[in-house]
Motif scaffolding. Structure first.
Motif, short mmCIF file in Angstrom:
data_model
loop_
_atom_site.label_atom_id
_atom_site.label_comp_id
_atom_site.label_asym_id
_atom_site.label_seq_id
_atom_site.Cartn_x
_atom_site.Cartn_y
_atom_site.Cartn_z
N ARG A 120 0.90 -1.14 -0.06
CA ARG A 120 -0.01 -0.12 0.14
C ARG A 120 0.63 1.32 -0.06
O ARG A 120 0.54 2.20 -0.75
N LEU A 121 2.05 1.21 0.95
CA LEU A 121 2.83 2.24 0.83
C LEU A 121 3.34 2.75 -0.53
O LEU A 121 3.53 3.87 -1.00
N VAL A 122 3.82 1.66 -1.38
CA VAL A 122 4.31 1.79 -2.82
C VAL A 122 3.37 2.46 -3.47
O VAL A 122 3.75 3.34 -4.18
N ASN A 123 1.91 1.99 -3.43
CA ASN A 123 1.00 2.60 -4.26
C ASN A 123 0.69 3.94 -3.70
O ASN A 123 0.03 4.82 -4.94
N VAL A 124 0.87 4.32 -2.79
CA VAL A 124 0.68 5.79 -2.17
C VAL A 124 1.48 6.63 -3.14
O VAL A 124 0.97 7.87 -3.58
N TYR A 125 2.82 6.33 -3.13
CA TYR A 125 3.70 7.00 -4.02
C TYR A 125 3.85 6.96 -5.55
O TYR A 125 3.95 7.99 -6.26
N ALA A 126 3.17 5.70 -5.93
CA ALA A 126 3.10 5.65 -7.29
C ALA A 126 1.99 6.42 -7.88
O ALA A 126 2.13 6.57 -9.13
N ARG A 127 1.03 6.47 -7.02
CA ARG A 127 -0.27 7.03 -7.66
C ARG A 127 0.13 8.51 -7.37
O ARG A 127 -1.05 9.20 -7.07
N ARG A 128 1.10 9.12 -7.82
CA ARG A 128 1.52 10.51 -8.05
C ARG A 128 2.18 10.51 -9.18
O ARG A 128 2.68 9.55 -9.88
N LEU A 129 2.25 11.75 -9.72
CA LEU A 129 3.49 12.05 -10.92
C LEU A 129 4.66 12.03 -10.24
O LEU A 129 5.15 12.55 -9.40
N GLN A 130 5.39 11.10 -11.03
CA GLN A 130 6.81 10.81 -10.27
C GLN A 130 8.11 10.69 -11.38
O GLN A 130 7.91 10.89 -12.78
N VAL A 131 9.07 10.84 -10.81
CA VAL A 131 10.22 10.21 -11.41
C VAL A 131 10.71 9.02 -10.58
O VAL A 131 10.56 9.01 -9.46
N GLN A 132 11.32 8.12 -11.17
CA GLN A 132 11.50 6.89 -10.62
C GLN A 132 12.35 7.12 -9.31
O GLN A 132 12.34 6.26 -8.22
N GLU A 133 13.54 7.98 -9.46
CA GLU A 133 14.42 8.09 -8.31
C GLU A 133 13.78 8.50 -6.98
O GLU A 133 13.89 8.13 -5.98
N ARG A 134 12.98 9.53 -7.36
CA ARG A 134 12.20 10.17 -5.95
C ARG A 134 11.17 9.13 -5.65
O ARG A 134 11.00 8.95 -4.34
N LEU A 135 10.48 8.41 -6.46
CA LEU A 135 9.62 7.47 -5.97
C LEU A 135 10.24 6.39 -5.04
O LEU A 135 9.81 6.09 -3.90
N THR A 136 11.43 5.92 -5.43
CA THR A 136 12.27 5.04 -4.73
C THR A 136 12.56 5.68 -3.20
O THR A 136 12.48 5.12 -2.24
N ASN A 137 12.89 6.72 -3.46
CA ASN A 137 13.60 7.44 -2.10
C ASN A 137 12.30 7.78 -1.24
O ASN A 137 12.47 7.76 0.21
N GLN A 138 11.24 8.23 -2.12
CA GLN A 138 10.00 8.46 -0.85
C GLN A 138 9.59 7.19 -0.21
O GLN A 138 9.24 7.36 1.16
N ILE A 139 9.73 5.88 -0.77
CA ILE A 139 9.12 4.88 -0.13
C ILE A 139 10.04 4.45 1.04
O ILE A 139 9.80 4.22 2.21
N ALA A 140 11.52 4.53 0.70
CA ALA A 140 12.53 4.18 1.84
C ALA A 140 12.17 5.33 3.04
O ALA A 140 12.28 4.88 4.28
N ASP A 141 11.98 6.58 2.81
CA ASP A 141 12.22 7.54 3.62
C ASP A 141 11.01 7.41 4.68
O ASP A 141 10.86 7.56 5.66
N ALA A 142 9.66 7.07 3.88
CA ALA A 142 8.54 6.90 4.57
C ALA A 142 8.52 5.81 5.82
O ALA A 142 8.18 5.94 6.96
N LEU A 143 9.36 4.82 5.31
CA LEU A 143 9.59 3.61 6.25
C LEU A 143 10.47 4.01 7.37
O LEU A 143 10.31 3.85 8.45
N ASN A 144 11.62 4.85 6.75
CA ASN A 144 12.57 5.19 7.81
C ASN A 144 11.81 5.99 8.99
O ASN A 144 12.41 5.87 10.24
N ASP A 145 11.13 7.22 8.47
CA ASP A 145 10.75 8.20 9.34
C ASP A 145 9.76 7.54 10.22
O ASP A 145 9.46 8.11 11.39
N ASN A 146 8.62 6.64 9.73
CA ASN A 146 7.41 6.24 10.25
C ASN A 146 7.71 5.01 11.54
O ASN A 146 7.22 4.83 12.52
N LEU A 147 8.66 4.22 11.03
CA LEU A 147 9.23 2.91 11.86
C LEU A 147 10.28 3.01 12.59
O LEU A 147 10.70 2.06 13.36
#
Ligand SMILES: [Zn+2]
Length: 199
Positions: A120-147
């Motif tokens: 679901r986390l992947v989906n939250v960021y994938a369902r936005r206009l993206q560049v692949q590098e940012r999408l990858t970083n956003q997923i990692a940072d969300a996990l890092n920040d929240n867990l």
């Protein structure tokens, strides 16, 4: 000059859809010589609905998805990895599809989430206009920040329609990006384990 309409800030889905329909109808008039034909009659409504889904991630908060539960978490300090999570996104340069998979891993430090939450986390960021590098970083940072885990590893392998079907044309080319945090970045053993599990 009229003020630009802030579509994302429109209060109702209805107002937003109406405006999108108007734009897509105009779009068809420009690109399609027979824009009045029957097959296209409902297309603007369909496109408005589809783009509503493809950009639904803007309205979602990763923090809500990553609410944690503590039961048993203290016993988990090994890498948790979900492989081959489907990625369906759109590039922000052409609005062309980006399609691929994500491998998402973290090493808990007292906080864990349900495995389905990673998809679901992947989906939250994938369902936005993206560049692949940012999408990858956003997923990692969300996990890092929240867990606040010991480490995070994210790898995306995607095909970009804008690269494959136009411009330089590189059919089948796979773009691979990674974002590593904590021990997955800093400790060679941990990084090696992540990369081995993703192979
Ligand atoms: Zn593009």
């Amino acid at each position: 000059m009229t003020e630009p309409v802030q579509l994302h800030a429109m209060t109702t889905d209805d107002a937003r859809n109406k405006e999108l329909e108007r734009l897509f109808r105009r779009f068809l008039e420009i690109v399609e010589p027979e824009s009045g034909r029957q097959g296209l009659a409902e297309t603007p409504q369909r496109m408005a609905k589809a783009w509503g889904e493809w950009t639904a991630g803007y309205a979602e908060d990763p923090a809500d998805i990553l609410k944690t539960f503590d039961d048993g978490a203290e016993n988990v300090d090994e890498m948790v990895l979900v492989r081959d999570i489907p990625v369906y996104s759109h590039c922000e340069h052409h609005l062309a599809p980006i399609i691929g998979v994500a491998h998402v891993a973290y090493i808990p430090s007292g906080k864990i989430v349900g495995l389905s939450k990673l998809a679901r986390l992947v989906n939250v960021y994938a369902r936005r206009l993206q560049v692949q590098e940012r999408l990858t970083n956003q997923i990692a940072d969300a996990l890092n920040d929240n867990l606040s885990p010991l480490g995070v590893g994210v790898i995306l392998k995607c095909r970009h329609m804008c690269m494959e079907s136009r411009g330089i044309r590189t059919p089948g080319a796979l773009t691979v990006t990674s974002a590593l945090r904590g021990c997955v970045k800093d400790e060679p053993d941990c990084r090696a384990e992540f990369l081995e599990l993703c192979r």
